[in-house]
Write a protein that holds these residues in place. Structure first.
Motif, mmCIF file in Angstrom:
data_model
loop_
_atom_site.group_PDB
_atom_site.id
_atom_site.type_symbol
_atom_site.label_atom_id
_atom_site.label_comp_id
_atom_site.label_asym_id
_atom_site.label_seq_id
_atom_site.Cartn_x
_atom_site.Cartn_y
_atom_site.Cartn_z
ATOM 1 N N GLY A 10 0.000 -52.232 -5.684
ATOM 2 C CA GLY A 10 -0.552 -53.225 -6.615
ATOM 3 C C GLY A 10 0.500 -53.733 -7.595
ATOM 4 N N ARG A 11 1.767 -53.384 -7.380
ATOM 5 C CA ARG A 11 2.813 -53.837 -8.303
ATOM 6 C C ARG A 11 3.235 -55.258 -7.986
ATOM 7 N N SER A 12 3.333 -56.068 -9.035
ATOM 8 C CA SER A 12 3.646 -57.489 -8.837
ATOM 9 C C SER A 12 5.048 -57.668 -8.285
ATOM 10 N N ASP A 13 5.895 -56.604 -8.398
ATOM 11 C CA ASP A 13 7.280 -56.785 -7.962
ATOM 12 C C ASP A 13 7.580 -56.133 -6.618
ATOM 13 N N ALA A 55 8.234 -58.772 -21.541
ATOM 14 C CA ALA A 55 8.872 -58.230 -20.333
ATOM 15 C C ALA A 55 8.228 -58.752 -19.048
ATOM 16 N N ARG A 56 6.970 -59.187 -19.137
ATOM 17 C CA ARG A 56 6.172 -59.453 -17.935
ATOM 18 C C ARG A 56 6.841 -60.378 -16.926
ATOM 19 N N ASP A 57 7.307 -61.539 -17.386
ATOM 20 C CA ASP A 57 7.847 -62.526 -16.452
ATOM 21 C C ASP A 57 9.146 -62.055 -15.809
ATOM 22 N N ILE A 58 9.955 -61.362 -16.624
ATOM 23 C CA ILE A 58 11.234 -60.871 -16.090
ATOM 24 C C ILE A 58 10.974 -59.854 -14.976
ATOM 25 N N ILE A 59 10.035 -58.951 -15.234
ATOM 26 C CA ILE A 59 9.728 -57.917 -14.230
ATOM 27 C C ILE A 59 9.155 -58.554 -12.969
ATOM 28 N N ALA A 60 8.265 -59.524 -13.161
ATOM 29 C CA ALA A 60 7.653 -60.170 -11.997
ATOM 30 C C ALA A 60 8.693 -60.878 -11.147
ATOM 31 N N ALA A 61 9.799 -61.296 -11.775
ATOM 32 C CA ALA A 61 10.837 -61.993 -11.011
ATOM 33 C C ALA A 61 11.878 -61.023 -10.467
ATOM 34 N N GLY A 62 11.752 -59.736 -10.817
ATOM 35 C CA GLY A 62 12.710 -58.742 -10.313
ATOM 36 C C GLY A 62 13.983 -58.659 -11.128
ATOM 37 N N GLY A 63 13.974 -59.262 -12.343
ATOM 38 C CA GLY A 63 15.172 -59.180 -13.196
ATOM 39 C C GLY A 63 15.151 -57.922 -14.045
ATOM 40 N N VAL A 89 10.936 -60.748 -4.341
ATOM 41 C CA VAL A 89 11.238 -60.036 -5.593
ATOM 42 C C VAL A 89 12.072 -58.786 -5.299
ATOM 43 N N ILE A 90 11.735 -58.122 -4.211
ATOM 44 C CA ILE A 90 12.484 -56.911 -3.832
ATOM 45 C C ILE A 90 13.965 -57.259 -3.649
#
Ligand code: AMP
Length: 389
Positions: free
Chosen positions: A133-136, A50-58, A141-142
């Motif tokens: 501290g959230r990567s998104d 899930a990590r990369d998807i969340i970091a990209a806002g998907g 990303v927002i």
């Protein structure tokens, strides 16, 4: 169970409002975002996926969401209900939620949508990003999260509009005002829900007199099948005549006769807060019937209570009653008293065991004066009411 989904764009205040609601209503909080962040922190297979998807806002795949949510729901099936935050986030997930709720024999009561204009969401998230501290929580990303929201999440609303359980709240008002509005909606939902108590106890345990007094105290309807059948006999209806014949032959009244009478009584009682069932269900079959009857009215058994009295004391009480005016035709001989106690043991005790597995049965000491037992039972019912609220 009371199941609520809080809906709104990122930054609408779902997390903040959830904190109040779970405390107030004893709900189990499920934030798919939090669950995913836990998986990421623990570097599990799911978290890494899930990590990369969340970091990209998907949005992460439905497969991942089902895996994290299914376990949480089934592990907490005994809670007062669920508060969903961040789920369902797609039209497909709305169907998934239906299925998950069905698995627990419950349903979503309402979806509360917090509306906030896009620029306000961005402003709030950037502000949060300074400390979260959230990567998104970064502008690019927002913007992507909001794009995903508009494209994939907004269609969810139509699903709930069609079901008639969609409610909107202005999320730009201050935190306290939003909270007050949501509380009002939840109170309204709760007032639609019936509080149903099944009161068990051996013959002579005092369940009848206690049940009647408890119903009066808590504004519930006392539901005893025995008097219902007697009333039918008095009315002299065709069913009443049939019941009389069975009584005269010392036979039990079959469920085919009892169930339509219960059905009618449930349909006729309008504006009640709930019921106290006494003398029904008496058998496992009847316990399934009761589940079905309540389900038909969108309701379920809320609490099960058993009044406990030692056998010798039961016999003493029933025997004493047989020498008074309150003597029932079924307790005028030792043989009949023993038969009734045996019937309870062989047919009704397994029902109590079933409820104990399902909901838990609260046992109340039935020794002492009427007032003492009433005080004990009242505390139990009061707590049950509170848990439901
Ligand atoms: P949240 O904490 O609800 O803002 O969620 C943070 C991120 O987790 C989202 O931007 C998605 O990448 C992911 N996520 C959370 N819930 C879901 C969901 N129900 N379906 C898909 N992705 C989700």
């Amino acid at each position: 169970m009371l199941n609520i989904a809080l809906f709104g764009p990122p930054g609408a205040g779902k997390g903040t409002q959830s904190e109040f609601l779970i405390k107030q209503h004893n709900l189990f909080y499920i934030s798919t975002g939090d669950l995913l962040r836990k998986e990421m922190a623990a570097k599990t297979k799911l978290g890494l996926e899930a990590r990369d998807i969340i970091a990209a806002g998907g949005l992460v795949s439905d497969e991942i969401i089902v895996q994290i949510i299914e376990k949480t729901i089934t592990d907490n099936a005994g809670s007062g209900g669920f508060l969903f935050d961040g789920f369902p986030r797609t039209y497909i997930q709305a169907y998934i939620l239906e299925g998950l709720m069905l698995k627990l024999n419950t349903s979503l009561n309402c979806l509360i949508s917090l509306t906030v204009p896009e620029e306000e969401s961005v402003r709030r998230l950037l502000h949060r990003g300074a400390t979260s501290g959230r990567s998104d929580d970064h502008e690019a990303v927002i913007r992507n999260r909001l794009r995903e929201y508009n494209q994939k999440t907004l269609p969810v609303l139509q699903f709930y509009r069609d079901k008639g359980i969609y409610v909107e709240v202005d999320g730009t008002a201050d935190i306290a005002a939003v909270h007050e509005q949501i509380t009002g909606i939840i109170q309204q939902e709760l007032s639609k829900k019936l509080f149903n108590v099944v009161l068990f106890g051996y013959p002579g345990s005092g369940r009848g007199s206690q049940g009647k007094a408890l119903a009066k105290k808590f504004g519930l309807e006392f539901f005893a099948t025995g008097p219902m059948l007697d009333a039918e006999v008095k009315l002299g209806t065709a069913t009443g005549k049939r019941i009389k014949e069975l009584y005269d032959n010392g036979q039990l009244v079959p469920d085919e006769i009892v169930v339509p009478l219960i059905e009618k009584k449930l349909a006729d009682s309008k504006g009640v807060k709930g019921y106290i069932f006494k003398g029904f269900p008496r058998t496992l079959v009847q316990s399934y019937i009761l589940d079905g009857l309540l389900k038909k009215h969108g309701s379920a058994v809320s609490q099960v209570v058993e009044i406990e009295v030692p056998t010798l004391e039961l016999i003493r009480r029933l025997n004493a009653r047989s020498h008074t005016d309150a003597c029932m035709p079924y307790d005028n001989s030792t043989e009949k008293i023993v038969k009734r106690l045996q019937e309870h043991e062989s047919k009704t005790v397994p029902v109590i065991a079933k409820y104990n597995q399902l909901h838990g049965v609260t046992k109340v000491d039935g020794m002492g004066t009427f007032e003492e037992v009433f005080a004990r039972t009242s505390v139990v019912i009061e707590n049950g009411f509170k848990n439901m609220r």
